[in-house]
Enzyme design. Sequence first.
Site, short mmCIF file in Angstrom:
data_model
loop_
_atom_site.label_atom_id
_atom_site.label_comp_id
_atom_site.label_asym_id
_atom_site.label_seq_id
_atom_site.Cartn_x
_atom_site.Cartn_y
_atom_site.Cartn_z
N ASN A 197 0.89 -1.19 0.00
CA ASN A 197 0.00 0.00 0.00
C ASN A 197 0.90 1.21 0.00
O ASN A 197 1.52 1.55 1.02
CB ASN A 197 -0.87 -0.05 1.26
N ASN A 234 -14.74 2.61 2.93
CA ASN A 234 -13.74 1.60 2.55
C ASN A 234 -14.41 0.23 2.71
O ASN A 234 -15.14 0.02 3.70
CB ASN A 234 -12.52 1.70 3.49
N CYS A 247 -4.50 -2.49 3.66
CA CYS A 247 -5.16 -1.35 4.30
C CYS A 247 -5.08 -1.56 5.80
O CYS A 247 -5.71 -2.48 6.33
CB CYS A 247 -6.61 -1.27 3.83
N GLY A 248 -4.29 -0.73 6.46
CA GLY A 248 -4.05 -0.93 7.89
C GLY A 248 -5.29 -0.67 8.73
O GLY A 248 -5.64 -1.47 9.61
N THR A 249 -5.96 0.44 8.45
CA THR A 249 -7.19 0.72 9.20
C THR A 249 -8.24 -0.33 8.90
O THR A 249 -9.03 -0.71 9.78
CB THR A 249 -7.75 2.12 8.85
N GLY A 250 -8.21 -0.84 7.65
CA GLY A 250 -9.15 -1.90 7.27
C GLY A 250 -8.88 -3.19 8.02
O GLY A 250 -9.81 -3.90 8.44
N HIS A 285 -15.39 2.04 7.52
CA HIS A 285 -15.17 0.73 6.91
C HIS A 285 -16.46 -0.09 6.95
O HIS A 285 -17.18 -0.08 7.97
CB HIS A 285 -14.08 -0.03 7.67
N GLU A 300 -10.64 0.31 -1.52
CA GLU A 300 -10.54 1.52 -0.71
C GLU A 300 -11.35 2.68 -1.27
O GLU A 300 -11.38 2.90 -2.49
CB GLU A 300 -9.07 1.96 -0.61
N ARG A 301 -11.95 3.41 -0.38
CA ARG A 301 -12.60 4.68 -0.74
C ARG A 301 -11.56 5.56 -1.44
O ARG A 301 -10.48 5.79 -0.89
CB ARG A 301 -13.12 5.37 0.52
N ASN A 330 -6.39 10.36 -1.14
CA ASN A 330 -6.55 9.19 -1.99
C ASN A 330 -6.20 9.51 -3.43
O ASN A 330 -6.01 10.66 -3.80
CB ASN A 330 -8.01 8.70 -1.90
N CYS A 387 -4.88 6.44 8.15
CA CYS A 387 -4.22 5.53 7.20
C CYS A 387 -3.21 4.70 7.99
O CYS A 387 -2.16 5.23 8.39
CB CYS A 387 -3.53 6.34 6.12
N GLY A 388 -3.52 3.43 8.21
CA GLY A 388 -2.65 2.62 9.06
C GLY A 388 -1.28 2.38 8.44
O GLY A 388 -0.25 2.61 9.09
N1 LIG Z 1 -4.73 2.52 3.03
C1 LIG Z 1 -5.09 3.15 4.28
C2 LIG Z 1 -6.53 3.53 4.38
C3 LIG Z 1 -6.83 4.64 3.51
C4 LIG Z 1 -8.21 5.08 3.80
C5 LIG Z 1 -8.72 5.97 2.71
N2 LIG Z 1 -8.97 5.21 1.49
C6 LIG Z 1 -10.01 6.63 3.17
O1 LIG Z 1 -10.58 7.40 2.39
O2 LIG Z 1 -10.42 6.38 4.31
C7 LIG Z 1 -4.70 2.31 5.47
O3 LIG Z 1 -3.66 1.65 5.40
O4 LIG Z 1 -5.42 2.38 6.50
#
Ligand SMILES: N[C@H](CCC[C@H](N)C(=O)O)C(=O)O
Length: 287
Positions: free
Chosen positions: A15, A200, A227-230, A169, A218-219, A68, A77-78
């Site tokens: 990512n 997301n 996706c870390g937060t995901g 999410h 991802e959004r 984004n 963004c994790g």
């Molecule tokens: N890739 C990111 C998340 C991006 C989130 C973004 N797409 C949004 O609009 O929330 C992660 O590692 O958490």
Amino acid sequence: MSLEIPFIKMHGLGNNYIYIDLFRYTLEEKLLSEVAMKVSDPNIGIGSDGMILIHPTNKADVGMRIFNKDGSEGKNCGNGLRCTAKYAYESGIVQKTHFLIETKSRIVEAEVLVNDGKVDEVTIDMGKPTLRRSLIPMLGLDSEQVVQEPFPIENNMLYVTGVSMGNPHAVFFVEDITQAPLYELGEKIEKDPRFPERVNVEFIEIMNEKEINFRVWERGSGVTQACGTGACAAVVAATLSKYIPKNQQITIHLQGGDLFIKWDENGHVWMTGEAKTIATGSFYYHN
Ligand SMILES: N[C@H](CCC[C@H](N)C(=O)O)C(=O)O
């Protein structure tokens, strides 16, 4: 107008983002969305999942903003946090291994693991998930949680679990991750009106009490490698659904590699994983 913008390209499990160090360079606010779209373009830009700004702040040791691929600004963004922590330590912005990072939605604590002056692994206390429907946000009669709620879409009946890690999410459980309708339904769910700020989208397969297979749309960026937060949202959703126990380290198998996530007894979600530098250089912006 022409600008020569210094950048660092970094990734966490594939990512990847174009990072701009605003401790050393100034970029006008009104250009941010356009620059994010331009640097992300693989044909006429550098190519990435988006742009991340590493910036001074009086609220923490360092600040992070994420944009984004489509120019929209995310709130957390994790993978970006781990790379920001790596860069902040290696570039001397911070001179300690445990420090605070401000995002648009929350301040998080980072711990960098240093070997010979280099950071290869970072642990982030991502804080507590937000579960209330109206705060995810998701439309509908407000409720404390949205756990496996029927979610009809395009003649499919899916079941959605909503989790915010400072960004929204929508998590869906599948029997076989290789059959996840990532491309068929990812964008449709991202832009579904039931998510007023878009969302997301994660499809996850529970392998056992300690492992989850994971794919993400991802959004604002589409399918990414990780996706870390995901991944944090996935562990929260699986715990709320009682598929896995709380307060146990879970291995999330993402397309780009593994993240290690724990939702602890104090309600905080911890994320540990790699952070890598790909390249540095100058981006030539023209408008
Ligand atoms: N890739 C990111 C998340 C991006 C989130 C973004 N797409 C949004 O609009 O929330 C992660 O590692 O958490």
